[in-house]
Write an enzyme that holds these catalytic residues in place. Structure first.
Site, PDB file in Angstrom:
ATOM      1  CD  GLU A   4       4.954  18.667  56.306  1.00  0.00           C
ATOM      2  OE1 GLU A   4       6.052  18.325  55.831  1.00  0.00           O
ATOM      3  OE2 GLU A   4       4.392  19.738  55.982  1.00  0.00           O
ATOM      4  CB  SER A  26       2.486  22.659  55.688  1.00  0.00           C
ATOM      5  OG  SER A  26       1.961  21.921  56.783  1.00  0.00           O
ATOM      6  CD  GLN A  68      -7.127  33.708  55.306  1.00  0.00           C
ATOM      7  OE1 GLN A  68      -7.298  33.750  54.102  1.00  0.00           O
ATOM      8  NE2 GLN A  68      -7.017  32.573  55.959  1.00  0.00           N
ATOM      9  N   GLY A  69      -6.078  37.738  58.397  1.00  0.00           N
ATOM     10  CA  GLY A  69      -5.226  37.717  59.578  1.00  0.00           C
ATOM     11  C   GLY A  69      -5.391  36.432  60.368  1.00  0.00           C
ATOM     12  CE1 TYR A  70      -9.013  33.733  59.441  1.00  0.00           C
ATOM     13  CE2 TYR A  70      -8.663  31.534  58.583  1.00  0.00           C
ATOM     14  CZ  TYR A  70      -9.513  32.569  58.904  1.00  0.00           C
ATOM     15  OH  TYR A  70     -10.864  32.421  58.689  1.00  0.00           O
ATOM     16  CB  SER A  71      -0.384  32.376  59.753  1.00  0.00           C
ATOM     17  OG  SER A  71      -0.974  31.353  58.989  1.00  0.00           O
ATOM     18  CB  SER A 109      -1.642  37.112  50.952  1.00  0.00           C
ATOM     19  OG  SER A 109      -0.987  35.883  51.136  1.00  0.00           O
ATOM     20  CD  GLU A 153      -7.992  29.193  51.143  1.00  0.00           C
ATOM     21  OE1 GLU A 153      -7.144  30.010  50.774  1.00  0.00           O
ATOM     22  OE2 GLU A 153      -7.843  28.462  52.131  1.00  0.00           O
TER      23      GLU A 153
END
Length: 383
Positions: free
Chosen positions: A364, A362, A115-118, A155, A237
């Site tokens: 937050e 996170s 998964q190429g998100y962050s 990941s 998820e």
């Protein structure tokens, strides 16, 4: 295809144990295990469609399968990102051509995904991604994009065949409106570079991925609709996977309790109180997961679940080292010579769980989702 799974199936348990005896995490055998599951149709049980080589299963059957898989201590999955995240999103947003191309190889365990998100500077704030995707120029409108940028904390990218990449295809559009979700093959020497990130545990499940004009020919959900598609993907998820995760948590708690008894630490009434509290909280998490199972309209359920288990797992890890005292700082092998160094299970639990309140959104961010989408509080000003 009938479900046909017996919760007491010792043949499956033996198969899993035999595989574990011969392989270790990161071993090439993990890919063969995915194919083993795929050959019998055990990948894609929860997909809303069949016909791709997968079995169909009710929610109850999915829970039985996931919990028994965990109890059997079967190998960690390499294909869960494609099966649990991309596949339901493909079914909901993909074209007939895309579903026919990508779902059968996922169901057979033949193609693994990441998964190429962050990105650096755009971890929890996905609207701020800077990776770009530009259409190739030509006489006719091209279906091919050239992707350039950098993704972080990806990941299992070192094992993946494909990556679904959130990229900016309309640089002049507002933050949320210029994004597209592209399906990109990882085997592109010189254009895709994977750099493993070594963690506190000594392992490297996470990676940095660099794209330098990498080719992508598939856009999921249409150009400019990446934000909507990406958010629907994150909604998968939940539920069954959380219940299976709790089986592993219960085994870890049992190990911590056994260690406390063996070391005499259980004689401390304060420590006993913390152990009982952890047990009660784990039971509460299970009933909460069962209560929200399949509740697709509850936008806050995944965030509540993440807040519950992330903090719980960290507290368990902290207690795991505290009950051992100074011995917790001693490894099972000579740390000055081991490369990479070895950790025992409780040390690994403590170090790995430090990331539980960060990855997957996170704490937050989860609290912000609950505040804005569930409680209706005013949104924080964003640049």
């Amino acid at each position: 295809m009938e479900f046909g799974f017996d919760a007491e199936d010792e043949v499956f348990r033996r198969t899993a144990r035999d595989w574990l005896a011969a392989h270790h995490p990161g071993d090439p055998g993990r890919r063969e295990w995915e194919r083993e599951l795929g050959r019998d149709g055990w990948i894609g049980l929860g997909w809303p469609e069949d016909g791709y080589g997968n079995r169909r299963a009710t929610l109850t059957q999915q829970v039985v399968w996931a919990e028994e898989y965990a109890r059997a201590k079967a190998p960690a999955r390499s294909g869960h990102i494609g099966e649990k995240l991309l596949a339901p999103t493909l079914i909901g947003h993909g074209t007939a051509e895309q579903k026919a191309r990508f779902l059968p190889p996922i169901a057979r365990g033949e193609e693994l995904w990441c998964q190429g998100y962050s990105e650096p500077g755009a971890g929890s704030d996905l609207a701020g991604v800077r990776t770009t995707a530009v259409r190739e120029e030509g006489a006719r409108p091209s279906r091919t994009y050239r992707v350039s940028g950098r993704k972080i904390w990806t990941s299992l990218a070192h094992e993946a065949d494909w990556c679904f990449v959130l990229a900016r295809t309309r640089p002049d559009a507002p933050r949320h409106h210029g994004l597209s979700l592209l399906l990109l093959p990882m085997d592109q020497p010189g254009r895709v570079e994977v750099r493993p990130i070594r963690q506190l545990t000594g392992t490297s499940e996470f990676n940095e991925v660099l794209f330098d004009g990498a080719r992508a020919e598939h856009v999921l959900g249409g150009e400019g609709n990446g934000w909507r598609v990406a958010m629907s993907l994150l909604g998968h998820e939940r539920g069954v996977s959380t219940l299976a995760q709790q089986v592993g948590f219960a085994a870890e708690l049992r190990r911590v309790i056994e260690t406390a008894v063996a070391t005499g630490a259980a004689g401390d009434p304060v420590l006993r109180d913390r152990l009982v509290r952890l047990w009660a909280e784990l039971r509460t998490m299970r009933w909460n997961a069962l209560r929200t199972l399949g509740g697709l309209g509850d936008v806050g359920a995944p965030s509540v679940a993440k807040l519950l288990w992330g903090g719980w797992h960290q507290r368990l890890g902290e207690l795991a080292v505290q009950i051992r005292g100074a011995e917790a700082a001693t490894g099972p092998a000579d740390w000055s010579a081991a490369a990479p160094y070895e950790l025992d299970p409780l040390q690994h639990l403590f170090l790995f769980s430090r990331a539980d309140t960060i990855y997957g959104g996170s704490d937050e961010i989860q609290r912000t989702i609950i505040a804005e989408r569930v409680l209706g509080l005013p949104k924080e000003p964003r640049g």
